[in-house]
Design a protein around this motif. Structure first.
Motif, PDB file in Angstrom:
ATOM      1  N   VAL A 213       0.835  -1.204   0.000  1.00 23.75           N
ATOM      2  CA  VAL A 213       0.000   0.000   0.000  1.00 23.75           C
ATOM      3  C   VAL A 213       0.867   1.249   0.000  1.00 23.75           C
ATOM      4  O   VAL A 213       0.536   2.254  -0.658  1.00 23.75           O
ATOM      5  N   MET A 214       1.973   1.208   0.708  1.00 19.66           N
ATOM      6  CA  MET A 214       2.881   2.356   0.754  1.00 19.66           C
ATOM      7  C   MET A 214       3.376   2.735  -0.639  1.00 19.66           C
ATOM      8  O   MET A 214       3.395   3.910  -1.014  1.00 19.66           O
ATOM      9  N   VAL A 215       3.760   1.743  -1.432  1.00 15.46           N
ATOM     10  CA  VAL A 215       4.263   2.016  -2.774  1.00 15.46           C
ATOM     11  C   VAL A 215       3.170   2.636  -3.654  1.00 15.46           C
ATOM     12  O   VAL A 215       3.429   3.568  -4.431  1.00 15.46           O
ATOM     13  N   LEU A 216       1.943   2.146  -3.537  1.00 16.34           N
ATOM     14  CA  LEU A 216       0.847   2.701  -4.331  1.00 16.34           C
ATOM     15  C   LEU A 216       0.569   4.151  -3.954  1.00 16.34           C
ATOM     16  O   LEU A 216       0.375   5.016  -4.833  1.00 16.34           O
ATOM     17  N   TYR A 217       0.567   4.444  -2.672  1.00 20.98           N
ATOM     18  CA  TYR A 217       0.336   5.830  -2.248  1.00 20.98           C
ATOM     19  C   TYR A 217       1.513   6.734  -2.610  1.00 20.98           C
ATOM     20  O   TYR A 217       1.319   7.913  -2.929  1.00 20.98           O
ATOM     21  N   LEU A 218       2.711   6.203  -2.561  1.00 21.60           N
ATOM     22  CA  LEU A 218       3.868   7.008  -2.966  1.00 21.60           C
ATOM     23  C   LEU A 218       3.767   7.411  -4.428  1.00 21.60           C
ATOM     24  O   LEU A 218       4.108   8.541  -4.803  1.00 21.60           O
ATOM     25  N   ALA A 219       3.292   6.489  -5.262  1.00 22.01           N
ATOM     26  CA  ALA A 219       3.102   6.816  -6.684  1.00 22.01           C
ATOM     27  C   ALA A 219       2.089   7.939  -6.851  1.00 22.01           C
ATOM     28  O   ALA A 219       2.267   8.842  -7.681  1.00 22.01           O
ATOM     29  N   GLY A 220       1.017   7.920  -6.054  1.00 19.60           N
ATOM     30  CA  GLY A 220       0.029   8.984  -6.135  1.00 19.60           C
ATOM     31  C   GLY A 220       0.545  10.305  -5.594  1.00 19.60           C
ATOM     32  O   GLY A 220       0.264  11.374  -6.154  1.00 19.60           O
TER      33      GLY A 220
END
Length: 335
Positions: A213-220
């Motif tokens: 989830v951290m990686v997905l939010y970092l992309a956003g």
């Protein structure tokens, strides 16, 4: 003068080469290459995804045990005891009726999958969001922290199960050693106790899910316009207000993706439980995916009933996927 008039009335013909300028005709070799590039993935998708799914739907209406022919004829005796293999025949909706009413592990499995989903939504997702926000601020050593938090996602689930088995081991595990509970009279069996084992496995799953989830939010967050944040700060908004009223609404597409991924991950939870239980059913670790495996490849070999559980799991999984597709297509129409 006459010749000029003839030239005006009869303009020179355009050569075929000039007419075909800008168009490209595929050669026979290009057509074969394009057919191979499109056909091979399509055939593999049909063979390993769609055909097994359709076969499971058909088998869910039978009592096939994996041996003998499948006869599509109605069963006359519908009062058979569950668990007793019957000759292959079309059994209507009796498998589904048994799944909801008779099968003892169905509702515990549904309850545990629901708990899995709630833990992912209420714990793993906020943790991943928190990690992403902290790392996005560019703190010192942020790349190291990002790598460490994403490490569980890159590790295989088998290795994660082995690592946490060493942590949870009753005699030499890290937790019991710290608590001083390694003696036989005061051991804590984290994986064998039905009241503890599900929460122990959920700790493993949360450790891995939070990094994803951290990686997905970092992309956003990397695609977020910093001018919006600066404008909110100028207007006197605090960091908390800036995040919830400016940043979080902009991350709505990422939130939808994470919600869909979270639901699917909680429904298809299998690997960590199977590795921890070493393939044996454990009380307190009933899941729908485990129930499907036990009935299809277990000792009972009730392939028809296992397919019924698989179809139920498939239908439940299609709900978030359909919502995601609906939101995506509606957004494209508005654009």
């Amino acid at each position: 003068m006459v010749s000029a008039t003839k030239e005006m009335t009869n303009p020179p013909a355009v050569s075929p080469r000039r007419r075909r300028r800008g168009t490209h005709t595929l050669s026979t070799r290009d057509k074969w290459v394009a057919a191979a590039l499109l056909g091979i993935p399509l055939l593999l998708d049909l063979a390993f995804v769609w055909f097994p799914a359709l076969a499971s739907v058909l088998l869910s209406f039978t009592k096939w045990t994996g041996v003998g022919a499948i006869h599509l004829e109605p069963c006359r005796n519908t009062a058979t005891l569950p668990g007793i293999p019957q000759p292959g025949c079309l059994f209507g909706v009796q498998n589904y009726h048994q799944a909801f009413t008779v099968y003892p592990d169905f509702w515990p499995a549904v309850r545990h999958n629901a708990i899995w989903l709630l833990v992912f939504i209420l714990l793993a997702t906020p943790l991943g969001m928190l990690f992403a926000v902290i790392i996005d601020r560019g703190i010192r050593g942020s790349r190291i922290y990002q790598s460490l938090l994403f490490l569980p996602v890159m590790l295989s689930l088998a290795l994660i199960g082995i690592i946490w088995e060493l942590i949870y081991s009753p005699n030499y595990g890290l937790i019991n050693s710290i608590l001083g509970r390694t003696a036989n009279e005061n051991l804590i069996d984290w994986l064998g106790n039905p009241r503890l084992n599900l929460w122990a496995i959920l700790a493993e799953a949360t450790w891995r899910q939070a990094g994803y989830v951290m990686v997905l939010y970092l992309a956003g967050l990397k695609a977020f316009d910093p001018a919006l944040r600066e404008a909110a700060i100028v207007d006197g908004a605090s960091s908390w207000q800036t995040f919830w009223r400016v940043t979080f609404p902009v991350l709505r597409p990422i939130n939808i993706v994470i919600l869909v991924v979270t639901v699917i991950e909680s429904l298809r939870a299998f690997d960590l439980v199977f590795i921890t239980a070493k393939g044996n059913p454990l009380k307190g670790l009933e899941l729908l995916s485990i129930a499907v495996t036990q009935n299809i490849v277990g000792e009972t070999q009730r392939i028809g009933f296992g397919s019924t559980l698989g179809v139920i799991l498939l239908v439940i999984s299609l709900v978030p996927i359909s919502i995601f597709l609906y939101q995506t297509f509606r957004k494209e129409k508005r654009a």
